[in-house]
Design a protein around this motif. Structure first.
Motif, PDB file in Angstrom:
ATOM      1  N   PHE A  72      -6.963  -2.134   2.445  1.00  0.00           N
ATOM      2  CA  PHE A  72      -5.838  -1.199   2.316  1.00  0.00           C
ATOM      3  C   PHE A  72      -5.090  -1.144   3.642  1.00  0.00           C
ATOM      4  N   MET A  73      -3.752  -1.222   3.566  1.00  0.00           N
ATOM      5  CA  MET A  73      -2.926  -1.214   4.776  1.00  0.00           C
ATOM      6  C   MET A  73      -1.951  -0.041   4.730  1.00  0.00           C
ATOM      7  N   ALA A  74      -1.806   0.616   5.842  1.00  0.00           N
ATOM      8  CA  ALA A  74      -0.831   1.700   5.986  1.00  0.00           C
ATOM      9  C   ALA A  74       0.068   1.375   7.172  1.00  0.00           C
ATOM     10  N   GLY A  75       1.335   1.670   7.015  1.00  0.00           N
ATOM     11  CA  GLY A  75       2.266   1.377   8.103  1.00  0.00           C
ATOM     12  C   GLY A  75       3.630   1.955   7.810  1.00  0.00           C
ATOM     13  N   MET A 127       7.887  -4.438   9.742  1.00  0.00           N
ATOM     14  CA  MET A 127       6.900  -3.789   8.878  1.00  0.00           C
ATOM     15  C   MET A 127       5.519  -3.901   9.523  1.00  0.00           C
ATOM     16  N   PRO A 128       5.181  -3.045  10.460  1.00  0.00           N
ATOM     17  CA  PRO A 128       3.845  -3.070  11.059  1.00  0.00           C
ATOM     18  C   PRO A 128       2.836  -2.347  10.164  1.00  0.00           C
ATOM     19  N   PHE A 129       1.655  -2.936  10.026  1.00  0.00           N
ATOM     20  CA  PHE A 129       0.585  -2.349   9.223  1.00  0.00           C
ATOM     21  C   PHE A 129      -0.703  -2.298  10.038  1.00  0.00           C
ATOM     22  N   TYR A 130      -1.541  -1.371   9.662  1.00  0.00           N
ATOM     23  CA  TYR A 130      -2.929  -1.378  10.147  1.00  0.00           C
ATOM     24  C   TYR A 130      -3.820  -1.597   8.940  1.00  0.00           C
ATOM     25  N   GLY A 131      -4.659  -2.669   9.020  1.00  0.00           N
ATOM     26  CA  GLY A 131      -5.556  -2.982   7.931  1.00  0.00           C
ATOM     27  C   GLY A 131      -6.887  -2.274   8.108  1.00  0.00           C
ATOM     28  N   PHE A 132      -7.222  -1.386   7.184  1.00  0.00           N
ATOM     29  CA  PHE A 132      -8.466  -0.632   7.283  1.00  0.00           C
ATOM     30  C   PHE A 132      -9.683  -1.475   6.908  1.00  0.00           C
ATOM     31  N   LEU A 176      18.178   4.305  13.645  1.00  0.00           N
ATOM     32  CA  LEU A 176      16.964   3.552  13.343  1.00  0.00           C
ATOM     33  C   LEU A 176      16.342   4.224  12.129  1.00  0.00           C
ATOM     34  N   TYR A 177      16.205   3.476  11.047  1.00  0.00           N
ATOM     35  CA  TYR A 177      15.704   4.044   9.799  1.00  0.00           C
ATOM     36  C   TYR A 177      14.232   3.709   9.622  1.00  0.00           C
ATOM     37  N   TYR A 178      13.551   4.585   8.916  1.00  0.00           N
ATOM     38  CA  TYR A 178      12.127   4.369   8.680  1.00  0.00           C
ATOM     39  C   TYR A 178      11.766   4.842   7.282  1.00  0.00           C
ATOM     40  N   LEU A 179      10.701   4.330   6.764  1.00  0.00           N
ATOM     41  CA  LEU A 179      10.062   4.868   5.581  1.00  0.00           C
ATOM     42  C   LEU A 179       8.619   4.402   5.581  1.00  0.00           C
ATOM     43  N   PRO A 180       7.715   5.204   5.069  1.00  0.00           N
ATOM     44  CA  PRO A 180       6.313   4.805   5.068  1.00  0.00           C
ATOM     45  C   PRO A 180       6.084   3.620   4.135  1.00  0.00           C
ATOM     46  N   ALA A 181       5.082   2.836   4.433  1.00  0.00           N
ATOM     47  CA  ALA A 181       4.771   1.669   3.622  1.00  0.00           C
ATOM     48  C   ALA A 181       3.264   1.528   3.486  1.00  0.00           C
ATOM     49  N   ILE A 182       2.847   1.094   2.345  1.00  0.00           N
ATOM     50  CA  ILE A 182       1.429   0.796   2.130  1.00  0.00           C
ATOM     51  C   ILE A 182       1.313  -0.604   1.559  1.00  0.00           C
TER      52      ILE A 182
END
Length: 1002
Positions: A660-663, A681-686, A646-652
């Motif tokens: 601004f979204m971070a995920g 691609m899950p994000f949290y919107g600040f 399972l691969y991952y990398l940070p995303a904004i």
């Protein structure tokens, strides 16, 4: 039938009459060439005499000649066509003085005039008609003057870079006549050669201060010998104190010199000249015979550091190949630093030219490979054009053994041996033998591979490397593992002894291999070399019926019944008890009498080209015995049989409503593709304190045969915020079918997409009418889309047919686009044509959602399919309201004019400007039909484009706008100033690294 095949096989081995060698013959040639270099005009002037002896049983009435410098003559040669097909445009845009040719030919046969007939459409091949037939056993003398215009070295092998000269494939040369007839062939960059063995005497005249490196041995020449000794002495001093940084060409000496070289039992002659060359000398003593070979290296200042051990690398390569294949037969071996544009290196008998490889280790690799071609091309002179695997593939196998032995930890990884890159893709966790299969698997798992046995000119560029070099090298290793290394090495030595200084064909190598093994090797030659068939064995289960007995259950999921190995593997990964079994179809049980191992592995040593290693291991105990442990890794990586990745990398991200979204990006897409792939691609919107993002799931079917390359079943979902509601939800389900090209070298992609798009959102209402509880709508659309694209580098083009249907409407559109290059692929005229019409509208169609065609393309609020990424999707004014998509009419100014439920026609033009500034001009012209009185009037706009990132980020500045559009803009407060009329395209999706990996264009 099977019994008859076995009988035929035994007879073919035992009965001498079946041997191809019974009918073997080989023509005999003797060259005497005098040539002079004009380094002011970059010309060769020469005279050639050839003694040609006919050893065949046939009477010859003509002799085919190769005039390969004519491959550089114009844009119509096969070389020029292949370069374009392989997306190389330098030669296409070359100036006349940069191209090459051979002329001034005046052939005489036995001192009588002879007629030369050029091949139709191939100026680099010609037929020399003999007035008197050449009978079996007779010899004829052929002579001609010739002049060669030396092309730029930017294109291929023959060439010059200022006053550095690479003289390869430079003289008139008879084609091969063998048991299969004549083999005339045009010059190609991808695809090498087939030539008659000969003896050469070549006298070269050039300015005295040139350093000359040539095939063979130099005749006694005291003055030239002294110049060489002086150079070697000075080079030794430089090695101690450092080489000068200056690397300019000194003036050419007014005095000329003539140096003569001789070489026997070779089929080509090449030479190189540069006034700046340093010379190093060394020697190689062969282990078996004790024979000593003189080694030479020629190089310039700028590459001196990497080349300081070049003669040692050359000696190591000579000893390696001599030990494993057979003794090097010539007295010298030379390596030359040069301006080569046909790969990292190019081999010629007793000499090779090397382009700058980057590192000392890479130079060692290239020298080993090119020196190795003295065996596989030079001494074993197979037809490289028809059967490149016999040359490049066999040689690559021995090159890999050389690097694995000399650099056991790093050498096998080649150009990927850069620590940051190795860490990024987790290269160190991959077995070095498994890495040798990666080039093949990368292509095969995308269904882009070709059979290794194809003709050189039939390969797509990536496949020429991946199949000819890499897959064949892996297949040679497979054969060695199955036979046993010692038996394999003995077989290859026999191959060398039987066929040295001859022209072996695949059937000759096969006959020898089957004789040595005593087995039918159809699985290797017919299935793995000559077809794309997959080798894929899998464990399906394990059982222990009684103590000391293990039953392994296997299935052949591929379509090759080839030998396979099974090994015992301990808990710490140690491999033992490797056993080879005959291939099978369907299912099979293996009964092992032993204490059960921790686990068992198919091809645990990675000797086989296994299509899917994830099913190659099974544990003897525990649940889910065939499933590896889950492993979380950064970015992407390689498949291994003992883990699920399972691969991952940070995303904004950012938009005006989520803020601004971070995920993160979570996915399972590795270097080699899978049948089942997903991206989340899950994000949290600040900004709005809510979750957002999207998920995409694909299931691929990639048929091995037929007209379909792939079928993809897709499901995706996304959620992002809106200006006036919490969010929108978008769900897509569908299927895509990609058609296979008839020619693998084609860059065309034909795709048929069928999908359903469901969008749930809250309709926008003005502040005065908005309800306390807005009603959420769910709207569905069906789409049928066919796209045709040719991604060739020169003048790419394509077309899209889009049919959409929703509640109360159906519409269709066609988009055609073409780029016409000027004098560079970066500058030209881009033309886009769009035509759209509504096929049907219900009588009560309420136009909500608004699905009209638009002259101005779509803004965020008009993207009713919610398929583009907009920073301010619902903005009606301000910066983010000016983001657009080049859809529909694609006008670069926004206007309410030209929105229609009937028909729309538009033409969009973009043209590059001279120079390298990222500025282009644009012009848009459009017509539409609706209820307006001037509905058929011509609309237009024109201006300049600032292309910051082509196709991804471009800004449009309008200068000229038609009156009707201008009037609608003037009365609209959101477009009545010039700044508000500037629009831009921002295609963020192109930056997604996972999408880049998935859509990688080979």
């Amino acid at each position: 039938m099977r019994k008859l095949q076995r009988i035929a096989f035994v007879v073919a081995i035992l009965v001498p009459g079946f041997s191809f060698a019974q009918n073997y013959f080989q023509q005999q040639l003797k060259y005497d060439i005098q040539v002079s270099l004009d380094d002011k005009q970059h010309l060769l002037r020469g005279y050639e005499t050839i003694e040609y002896t006919n050893h065949s049983s046939d009477t010859l009435h003509e002799i085919w000649f190769h005039l390969w410098p004519n491959g550089y003559k114009n844009r119509k040669t096969e070389f020029a066509k292949q370069e374009l097909r392989n997306n190389k445009t330098k030669f296409h845009f070359a100036k006349e003085h940069e191209r090459g040719a051979i002329d001034s030919l005046d052939f005489r046969v036995n001192n009588e005039n002879a007629t030369l007939e050029y091949a139709s459409n191939n100026p680099d091949m010609a037929k020399l008609h003999l007035k008197t037939a050449l009978l079996p056993g007779q010899t004829v003398q052929i002579s001609t003057p010739f002049r060669v215009k030396i092309p730029s070295s930017d294109f291929s092998r023959l060439g010059h870079s200022k006053q550095q000269y690479q003289l390869c494939q430079w003289y008139p040369k008879p084609a091969v006549y063998d048991r299969k007839g004549w083999h005339p062939m045009p010059y190609l960059n991808q695809g090498e050669f087939y030539s008659e063995f000969a003896s050469f005497k070549v006298s070269i005249t050039l300015p005295e201060n040139y350093v000359l490196a040539a095939s063979g041995n130099m005749d006694a020449n005291p003055e030239e010998e002294q110049r060489i000794l002086d150079n070697i002495r000075q080079t030794d001093e430089y090695l101690q104190k450092g080489f000068p940084a200056k690397d300019t060409f000194p003036p050419s000496s007014a005095k000329l010199k003539t140096v003569t070289y001789r070489l026997d039992s070779v089929h080509d002659f090449a030479w190189f000249a540069d006034k700046r060359y340093h010379i190093m000398v060394g020697e190689a003593q062969l282990d078996g015979s004790g024979k000593t070979i003189d080694t030479y290296a020629y190089f310039c200042n700028k590459n001196a550091k990497e080349w300081s051990k070049a003669v040692e690398y050359t000696a190591d390569a000579l000893k390696h190949y001599s030990k494993l294949v057979g003794d090097y037969p010539y007295a010298v071996c030379k390596v030359v630093d040069g301006a080569l544009s046909a790969g990292a290196g190019m081999e010629y008998p007793s000499i090779t030219i090397i382009a700058y490889p980057g590192t000392a280790e890479a130079l060692d690799r290239v020298i080993a490979h090119e020196v190795g071609h003295n065996w596989f091309y030079g001494i074993l002179a197979s037809n490289e054009r028809n059967h490149p695997w016999m040359d490049e593939g066999m040689n690559s196998y021995y090159e890999k053994r050389y690097m694995a032995g000399k650099y056991p930890e790093t050498g096998v990884f080649g150009q990927l041996n850069i620590k940051p890159l190795r860490n990024l893709i987790h290269l160190d966790e991959l077995d070095k033998n498994a890495f040798n299969q990666m080039a093949y698997l990368f292509l095969a798992r995308r269904n882009d591979d070709q059979a290794a046995g194809c003709h050189a000119n039939d390969f797509q560029t990536a496949n020429y490397a991946g199949m000819v070099y890499e897959k064949t090298a892996g297949l040679m290793a497979y054969l060695a593992a199955w036979m046993g290394q010692d038996k394999f090495d003995a077989m290859m030595k026999d191959y060398f002894q039987q066929w040295k200084f001859k022209h072996p064909y695949p059937e000759d190598f096969r006959k020898l291999a089957e004789t040595q093994t005593g087995q039918d090797l159809s699985w290797w030659f017919n299935d793995l070399i000559d077809t794309r068939k997959r080798l894929d064995y899998a464990f399906t289960g394990i059982s222990k019926k009684q103590p000391g007995k293990v039953i392994l259950k296997l299935r052949n999921k591929g379509n090759v019944s080839a030998p396979f190995s099974v090994s015992s593997i301990s808990k710490n990964g140690e491999i033992s008890n490797t056993r080879w079994y005959e291939g099978f179809n369907g299912r099979k049980k293996l009964e092992l009498t032993e204490t059960p191992a921790y686990k068992y592995g198919i091809d645990a040593t990675y000797a086989m080209p296994e299509f899917d290693v994830r099913n190659n291991e099974i544990r003897s105990q525990g649940l889910c015995k065939r499933t590896g442990k889950l492993k979380l890794q950064f970015l992407s990586g390689f498949e291994t049989p003992n883990s699920q990745k399972l691969y991952y990398l940070p995303a904004i991200g950012y938009n005006m409503y989520n803020g601004f979204m971070a995920g993160a990006i979570l996915h399972n897409i590795g270097i080699t593709r899978k049948n089942f792939e997903f991206i989340a691609m899950p994000f949290y919107g600040f900004g709005n304190k809510e979750l957002a993002g999207n998920v995409n799931i694909d299931y691929f079917i990639r048929p091995l045969n037929g007209f379909v390359k792939s079928i993809t079943f897709n499901a995706s979902a996304s959620r992002y915020a809106l200006a006036y509601a919490n969010h929108f939800d978008r769900f897509v389900t569908g299927a895509a079918l990609v058609l296979k090209n008839r020619k693998p070298t084609s860059r065309v992609k034909k795709e048929l997409l069928v999908r359903h798009i469901q969008v749930e959102y809250t309709p926008y209402l003005s502040a005065s009418t908005i309800a306390e509880q807005p009603v959420k709508r769910s709207v569905g659309y069906n789409q049928l889309l066919f796209s045709f694209t040719d991604k060739r580098k020169l003048n790419p083009y394509g077309a899209i047919l889009d049919v959409q249907q929703g509640d109360g409407f159906a519409k269709a559109s066609a988009t055609i686009y073409h780029f016409f290059a000027y004098n560079s692929v970066k500058r030209g005229l881009y033309i886009r044509l769009f035509a759209g019409t509504f096929l049907w509208k219900a009588a009560d169609f309420a136009n909500n959602p608004d699905v009209r065609f638009r002259l101005s393309g779509q803004t965020g609020s008009q993207d009713y399919l919610y398929q583009q990424i907009f920073i301010g999707r619902n903005e009606l004014n301000g910066l983010w309201a000016r983001q657009m998509t080049e859809t529909d009419g694609a006008f670069k100014v926004y206007s309410g004019r030209g929105q229609t439920l009937e028909r729309l026609l538009a033409i969009n033009l973009k043209s590059g400007l001279p120079g390298n500034l990222p500025i282009r001009l644009f012009a848009d012209i459009g017509f539409y039909m609706n209820g307006e009185s001037d509905r058929d009037a011509m609309n237009y706009c024109a201006g300049a484009v600032l292309s910051i990132i082509p196709e991804a980020f471009e800004v449009y500045f309008p200068f000229l706008i038609s009156d009707k559009i201008r009037k609608t803009m003037d009365i609209n407060p959101t477009t009545n100033s010039y700044g508000e009329r500037i629009r831009f395209v921002l295609n963020i999706q192109l930056a997604n690294p996972v999408n880049i990996l998935r859509s990688l264009d080979i």
